[in-house]
Scaffold this motif. Structure first.
Motif, PDB file in Angstrom:
ATOM      1  N   ALA A  41       5.887  -2.164  -5.330  1.00  0.00           N
ATOM      2  CA  ALA A  41       5.146  -2.211  -6.605  1.00  0.00           C
ATOM      3  C   ALA A  41       3.721  -1.687  -6.439  1.00  0.00           C
ATOM      4  O   ALA A  41       3.123  -1.187  -7.387  1.00  0.00           O
ATOM      5  CB  ALA A  41       5.129  -3.633  -7.146  1.00  0.00           C
ATOM      6  N   GLN A  42       3.176  -1.781  -5.237  1.00  0.00           N
ATOM      7  CA  GLN A  42       1.822  -1.266  -5.008  1.00  0.00           C
ATOM      8  C   GLN A  42       1.803   0.257  -5.035  1.00  0.00           C
ATOM      9  O   GLN A  42       0.783   0.865  -5.322  1.00  0.00           O
ATOM     10  CB  GLN A  42       1.279  -1.780  -3.671  1.00  0.00           C
ATOM     11  CG  GLN A  42       0.905  -3.253  -3.743  1.00  0.00           C
ATOM     12  CD  GLN A  42       0.676  -3.877  -2.372  1.00  0.00           C
ATOM     13  OE1 GLN A  42       1.190  -3.401  -1.351  1.00  0.00           O
ATOM     14  NE2 GLN A  42      -0.084  -4.959  -2.336  1.00  0.00           N
ATOM     15  N   LYS A  43       2.949   0.879  -4.737  1.00  0.00           N
ATOM     16  CA  LYS A  43       2.987   2.342  -4.609  1.00  0.00           C
ATOM     17  C   LYS A  43       3.718   3.046  -5.756  1.00  0.00           C
ATOM     18  O   LYS A  43       3.647   4.252  -5.880  1.00  0.00           O
ATOM     19  CB  LYS A  43       3.669   2.726  -3.299  1.00  0.00           C
ATOM     20  CG  LYS A  43       2.940   2.214  -2.067  1.00  0.00           C
ATOM     21  CD  LYS A  43       3.587   2.771  -0.803  1.00  0.00           C
ATOM     22  CE  LYS A  43       2.856   2.350   0.455  1.00  0.00           C
ATOM     23  NZ  LYS A  43       3.117   0.961   0.832  1.00  0.00           N
TER      24      LYS A  43
ATOM     25  N   GLU B 192       8.195  -9.340   0.436  1.00  0.00           N
ATOM     26  CA  GLU B 192       7.116  -8.417   0.867  1.00  0.00           C
ATOM     27  C   GLU B 192       7.463  -6.976   0.515  1.00  0.00           C
ATOM     28  O   GLU B 192       6.601  -6.217   0.088  1.00  0.00           O
ATOM     29  CB  GLU B 192       6.876  -8.491   2.386  1.00  0.00           C
ATOM     30  CG  GLU B 192       6.413  -9.831   2.889  1.00  0.00           C
ATOM     31  CD  GLU B 192       7.583 -10.771   3.216  1.00  0.00           C
ATOM     32  OE1 GLU B 192       8.751 -10.431   2.867  1.00  0.00           O
ATOM     33  OE2 GLU B 192       7.332 -11.827   3.801  1.00  0.00           O
ATOM     34  N   ASP B 193       8.726  -6.602   0.722  1.00  0.00           N
ATOM     35  CA  ASP B 193       9.137  -5.223   0.426  1.00  0.00           C
ATOM     36  C   ASP B 193       8.965  -4.931  -1.067  1.00  0.00           C
ATOM     37  O   ASP B 193       8.547  -3.844  -1.463  1.00  0.00           O
ATOM     38  CB  ASP B 193      10.613  -5.003   0.800  1.00  0.00           C
ATOM     39  CG  ASP B 193      10.851  -5.157   2.296  1.00  0.00           C
ATOM     40  OD1 ASP B 193       9.870  -5.117   3.065  1.00  0.00           O
ATOM     41  OD2 ASP B 193      12.020  -5.339   2.685  1.00  0.00           O
TER      42      ASP B 193
ATOM     43  N   LEU C  64       3.100  -9.411  -8.836  1.00  0.00           N
ATOM     44  CA  LEU C  64       3.423  -8.143  -9.507  1.00  0.00           C
ATOM     45  C   LEU C  64       2.519  -7.923 -10.722  1.00  0.00           C
ATOM     46  O   LEU C  64       2.075  -6.801 -10.972  1.00  0.00           O
ATOM     47  CB  LEU C  64       4.892  -8.109  -9.942  1.00  0.00           C
ATOM     48  CG  LEU C  64       5.930  -8.061  -8.817  1.00  0.00           C
ATOM     49  CD1 LEU C  64       7.333  -8.074  -9.397  1.00  0.00           C
ATOM     50  CD2 LEU C  64       5.738  -6.847  -7.914  1.00  0.00           C
ATOM     51  N   LYS C  65       2.243  -8.995 -11.458  1.00  0.00           N
ATOM     52  CA  LYS C  65       1.367  -8.890 -12.638  1.00  0.00           C
ATOM     53  C   LYS C  65      -0.062  -8.525 -12.221  1.00  0.00           C
ATOM     54  O   LYS C  65      -0.777  -7.864 -12.959  1.00  0.00           O
ATOM     55  CB  LYS C  65       1.349 -10.223 -13.408  1.00  0.00           C
ATOM     56  CG  LYS C  65       2.581 -10.445 -14.245  1.00  0.00           C
ATOM     57  CD  LYS C  65       2.499  -9.642 -15.520  1.00  0.00           C
ATOM     58  CE  LYS C  65       3.608  -9.992 -16.485  1.00  0.00           C
ATOM     59  NZ  LYS C  65       3.600  -9.123 -17.656  1.00  0.00           N
TER      60      LYS C  65
END
Length: 133
Positions: free
Chosen positions: A53-55, A47-48, A79-80
């Protein structure tokens, strides 16, 4: 003067994310790759990793295939979805043709066998970072 070999030397610093549920494995990879001048972000929790990767922009993700809650392939797919241009190397302690095929079919660029060989990892990271996607 060979321009091609010159180019290989000048891979600019990359943002590299490392996910392995074994903290020591993360640290080993961090030690190897930070010597190459890359910025390494290590994670032991799926989750971390995804939240990060979202930020943050990531050039390369190095994902262990065997994790606590998800598989490395699941994290790869996630992630993709977040960053379609992300490059990925899958780590596996159990290399089978099937594992490699799965990893590559889900968008991994390369895979590395554990225990990690320093030269092998360095070479694959350089090769993958130079791929134009």
């Amino acid at each position: 003067f060979n321009h091609k070999s010159q180019q290989l030397v000048e891979t600019e610093m990359a943002e590299i994310l490392v996910l392995d549920d074994v903290y020591d494995a993360c640290i080993l990879i961090q030690k190897i790759l930070s010597r190459q001048g890359h910025k390494i972000h290590t994670f032991t929790e799926e989750e971390d990793t995804i939240r990060f990767a979202q930020k943050n922009r990531i050039d390369l993700a190095i994902l262990d295939i065997k994790l606590k809650k998800m598989s490395g392939i699941d994290v790869l797919a996630e992630l993709k979805r977040i960053q379609p241009e992300i490059k990925v190397i899958i780590l596996t302690g159990y290399p089978t043709a099937e594992t490699a095929r799965d990893a590559l079919s889900f968008g991994a660029n390369e895979y590395c066998v554990k225990p990690i060989d320093k030269e092998d990892l360095e070479r694959k990271v350089e090769q993958v970072l130079q791929l134009k996607i």
